[in-house]
Design a protein around this motif. Structure first.
Motif, PDB file in Angstrom:
ATOM      1  N   ARG A 192       0.844  -1.200   0.000  1.00  0.00           N
ATOM      2  CA  ARG A 192       0.000   0.000   0.000  1.00  0.00           C
ATOM      3  C   ARG A 192       0.880   1.251   0.000  1.00  0.00           C
ATOM      4  O   ARG A 192       1.918   1.299   0.681  1.00  0.00           O
ATOM      5  CB  ARG A 192      -0.918  -0.013   1.213  1.00  0.00           C
ATOM      6  N   VAL A 193       0.456   2.257  -0.733  1.00  0.00           N
ATOM      7  CA  VAL A 193       1.230   3.495  -0.819  1.00  0.00           C
ATOM      8  C   VAL A 193       1.196   4.215   0.526  1.00  0.00           C
ATOM      9  O   VAL A 193       0.121   4.504   1.063  1.00  0.00           O
ATOM     10  CB  VAL A 193       0.672   4.427  -1.913  1.00  0.00           C
ATOM     11  N   ILE A 194       2.380   4.510   1.078  1.00  0.00           N
ATOM     12  CA  ILE A 194       2.462   5.254   2.339  1.00  0.00           C
ATOM     13  C   ILE A 194       3.126   6.609   2.160  1.00  0.00           C
ATOM     14  O   ILE A 194       3.097   7.447   3.066  1.00  0.00           O
ATOM     15  CB  ILE A 194       3.203   4.460   3.430  1.00  0.00           C
ATOM     16  N   GLY A 195       3.722   6.848   0.992  1.00  0.00           N
ATOM     17  CA  GLY A 195       4.378   8.126   0.758  1.00  0.00           C
ATOM     18  C   GLY A 195       4.704   8.306  -0.706  1.00  0.00           C
ATOM     19  O   GLY A 195       4.666   7.357  -1.500  1.00  0.00           O
ATOM     20  N   VAL A 196       5.017   9.557  -1.076  1.00  0.00           N
ATOM     21  CA  VAL A 196       5.364   9.905  -2.451  1.00  0.00           C
ATOM     22  C   VAL A 196       6.690  10.660  -2.422  1.00  0.00           C
ATOM     23  O   VAL A 196       6.858  11.615  -1.649  1.00  0.00           O
ATOM     24  CB  VAL A 196       4.253  10.761  -3.098  1.00  0.00           C
ATOM     25  N   ASN A 197       7.633  10.260  -3.267  1.00  0.00           N
ATOM     26  CA  ASN A 197       8.984  10.816  -3.255  1.00  0.00           C
ATOM     27  C   ASN A 197       8.986  12.320  -3.536  1.00  0.00           C
ATOM     28  O   ASN A 197       8.366  12.778  -4.494  1.00  0.00           O
ATOM     29  CB  ASN A 197       9.854  10.127  -4.298  1.00  0.00           C
ATOM     30  N   SER A 198       9.732  13.044  -2.700  1.00  0.00           N
ATOM     31  CA  SER A 198       9.837  14.489  -2.880  1.00  0.00           C
ATOM     32  C   SER A 198      11.272  14.946  -3.113  1.00  0.00           C
ATOM     33  O   SER A 198      11.573  15.589  -4.105  1.00  0.00           O
ATOM     34  CB  SER A 198       9.264  15.216  -1.662  1.00  0.00           C
ATOM     35  N   ARG A 199      12.196  14.594  -2.203  1.00  0.00           N
ATOM     36  CA  ARG A 199      13.567  15.099  -2.289  1.00  0.00           C
ATOM     37  C   ARG A 199      14.472  14.267  -1.405  1.00  0.00           C
ATOM     38  O   ARG A 199      14.008  13.452  -0.607  1.00  0.00           O
ATOM     39  CB  ARG A 199      13.614  16.573  -1.868  1.00  0.00           C
ATOM     40  N   CYS A 200      15.784  14.491  -1.530  1.00  0.00           N
ATOM     41  CA  CYS A 200      16.737  13.766  -0.694  1.00  0.00           C
ATOM     42  C   CYS A 200      17.812  14.722  -0.209  1.00  0.00           C
ATOM     43  O   CYS A 200      17.992  15.822  -0.735  1.00  0.00           O
ATOM     44  CB  CYS A 200      17.375  12.610  -1.465  1.00  0.00           C
ATOM     45  N   GLN A 201      18.522  14.283   0.830  1.00  0.00           N
ATOM     46  CA  GLN A 201      19.701  14.995   1.307  1.00  0.00           C
ATOM     47  C   GLN A 201      20.945  14.229   0.864  1.00  0.00           C
ATOM     48  O   GLN A 201      20.856  13.136   0.295  1.00  0.00           O
ATOM     49  CB  GLN A 201      19.658  15.136   2.829  1.00  0.00           C
ATOM     50  N   ALA A 202      22.125  14.792   1.127  1.00  0.00           N
ATOM     51  CA  ALA A 202      23.364  14.131   0.710  1.00  0.00           C
ATOM     52  C   ALA A 202      23.537  12.781   1.389  1.00  0.00           C
ATOM     53  O   ALA A 202      23.994  11.820   0.768  1.00  0.00           O
ATOM     54  CB  ALA A 202      24.557  15.038   0.999  1.00  0.00           C
ATOM     55  N   ALA A 203      23.168  12.695   2.664  1.00  0.00           N
ATOM     56  CA  ALA A 203      23.276  11.422   3.376  1.00  0.00           C
ATOM     57  C   ALA A 203      22.323  10.411   2.758  1.00  0.00           C
ATOM     58  O   ALA A 203      21.138  10.695   2.554  1.00  0.00           O
ATOM     59  CB  ALA A 203      22.957  11.619   4.856  1.00  0.00           C
TER      60      ALA A 203
END
Length: 535
Positions: A192-203
């Protein structure tokens, strides 16, 4: 517990064998593969599309269909209300979608980064069910289309929720992201979908996703074609609880595996795989492009052992190294081998020098990687024109310009050989090779020799997706029978052996391709090469 029956299913880009649903205490591999079976068909690749000119007008991103009538969840920084998009499903089917609701209360930071789209053709469409809130430590997985890979199917990543809601309201997980993944779904272990990709940090462990509860909360508004600068009115009853997700039996954090070697060459260290250690000597496999003619094995206690190069395999970037002494190192030759085709969802373990290990997941099935990044540089922008490939413009300092090629020249063949497509043919030639190109200029059929150059380094990027530890391998494509894993292998650890969750040797980590992908060379290629040598 009864023995599980097996169900073989093909998803277009992978085949998995799954226990029939209803079994308690299933493994993490089974849970992941069952979730892919349930929801993987709904994960799509998207780009802005001019429906009149029938051309792509923007970069690729990802999305997920969440209703039979064709509503999709994606990221606001990739979608605009009323704009049209071409959607490609994992099996290759395409459809046109239009941007619908978009919530963007902070244009500078693109927050909260919520958007939907709608497929224009009538359904029913394959879709994934929307889930609900999750907790810290919950296992999760992500399917999306990282732009750097260029693959026509999504790649799988696995992780755990590290923060259900950070200071901006994002769900944070260890499912690694990069450019192109934006808008793609994060699933719980039930698919089941729990989230939608937005952005990332360097880590690598800091990946930010819009919680699916935000889409549920404003669903009525998001199904309208509108851009909201303020949060719309929430729906009533949006926070109804969903059934708990499957809690699978996770593989151990480490296995009893061996065969890693630490090699030193050109003033740098890199990984290696001990193949055999016996009275006749010790044989170690390394990554050819990372090693020079002089290679040392760094043994226990810091002692160095000089190794001799006895064979090279430039095609798969392998080198076989030898010491005449039995160094009494555990090798992989006589270990149980897994020569089967990998299926996404299988857990992997890399043995590293010093007894260290890293865990990851099989992200794709096997495929061949053409030498696109490591091939010779022609120095021209090429486009399709009529039945040929034409030069759109030239690098004035590149090999093509120096050899007298001009814009609009139509390139036909290389070295007089039958063509499978000029661009594809060109990828099989290396820097410093001289080729003869047959081409059309006006009414004249001409031939011209050109010596390919080393491909220029891309300008350094300050995007967080390009700032992970160790960076990319210099040689990271041009391999036969490989697959991607989300294992965080540093470029200085490539050459190390990889095992499945049954401690069976299944390949070598041959390259770090990107933030989300380590390239694993299949054990069958290694066994075949070693069998061709007289050792």
């Amino acid at each position: 517990m009864k023995k599980a029956a097996l169900l073989a299913t093909t998803l277009g880009w992978m085949t998995v064998c799954l226990p029939v649903a209803g079994q308690d205490g299933i493994s993490a591999t089974t849970a992941v593969q069952q979730a892919i079976l349930t929801s993987g068909r709904a994960v799509v690749k998207v780009f802005a599309f001019d429906t009149v000119q029938q051309v792509q007008t923007g970069g690729p991103f990802s999305a997920v269909v969440v209703s039979a009538d064709g509503f999709l969840l994606t990221a606001a920084h990739a979608s605009r209300p009323g704009h049209t998009y071409l959607v490609t499903f994992p099996g290759g089917k395409t459809a046109v979608a239009v941007g619908m609701g978009r919530i963007d209360t902070d244009e500078k930071e693109t927050l909260p980064d919520i958007a939907t789209m709608k497929l224009l053709a009538a359904g029913p469409w394959p879709f994934a069910e929307m889930g609900t809130a999750v907790g810290k430590g919950d296992a999760c997985m992500m399917l999306a289309y990282p732009e750097s890979t260029g693959l026509p199917f999504p790649t799988l990543r696995f992780g755990f929720v590290t923060d259900p809601a950070d200071g901006h309201g994002f769900l944070v997980s260890g499912c690694t992201m990069e450019v192109g993944d934006s808008g793609g779904p994060v699933f719980d272990m039930s698919g089941r979908v729990i989230g939608v990709n937005s952005r990332c940090q360097a880590a690598e462990a800091r990946n930010h996703h819009v919680p699916v509860t935000e889409y549920r909360k404003y669903w009525s508004s998001l199904t309208r074609q509108a851009n909201y600068r303020q949060y719309p009115q929430p729906d009533s009853g949006w926070d109804l609880p969903a059934p708990p997700a499957i809690v699978p039996l996770l593989p151990p954090g480490a296995l009893v595996i061996q065969g890693a070697a630490l090699l030193v060459s050109k003033g740098k260290t890199t990984g290696g795989t001990v193949w055999r250690s016996c009275k006749r000597g010790t044989f170690i496999i390394g990554k050819l492009s990372d090693l020079g003619d002089t290679v040392w094995l760094k043994a226990a206690g810091g002692k160095g052992v000089r190794l001799k190069v006895v064979a090279r395999n430039p095609g798969n970037d392998l080198v076989l190294l030898y010491s005449g002494k039995d160094l009494r190192l555990p090798g992989v030759e006589n270990l149980l081998r897994n020569l089967e085709e990998p299926a996404p969802g299988g857990f992997l373990f890399a043995a590293l020098p010093g007894g260290k290990q890293k865990r990851g997941i099989t992200g794709t099935g096997t495929f061949d990687m053409p030498p696109r990044l490591g091939s010779g540089y022609f120095g021209a922008k090429l486009v399709d024109k009529n039945t040929a490939v034409a030069i759109a413009f030239l690098d004035p300092e590149g090999p093509a310009a120096r050899s007298g090629f001009l814009p609009d020249d139509q390139l036909l063949r290389i070295n007089g050989l039958p063509s499978t497509g000029f661009i594809n043919d060109l990828q099989h030639y290396q820097p410093h090779q001289t080729i003869t190109v047959t081409f059309q200029r006006g009414d004249s059929l001409l031939r011209q020799s050109v010596t390919l150059a080393q491909r220029p380094e891309a300008p350094a990027s300050n995007h967080p997706a390009e700032m992970y530890e160790g960076g990319k391998s210099a040689r990271r494509d041009g391999f036969t029978k490989v697959w991607f894993s989300d294992m965080h292998i540093s470029s200085t650890e490539c050459g190390s052996p990889v095992f499945d969750d049954q401690a069976r040797f299944c390949g070598i980590a041959i390259a770090r391709y990107s933030r989300t992908a380590t390239v694993i060379l299949h054990a069958t290629e290694i066994v075949r090469w070693m069998g061709s040598l007289s050792l």
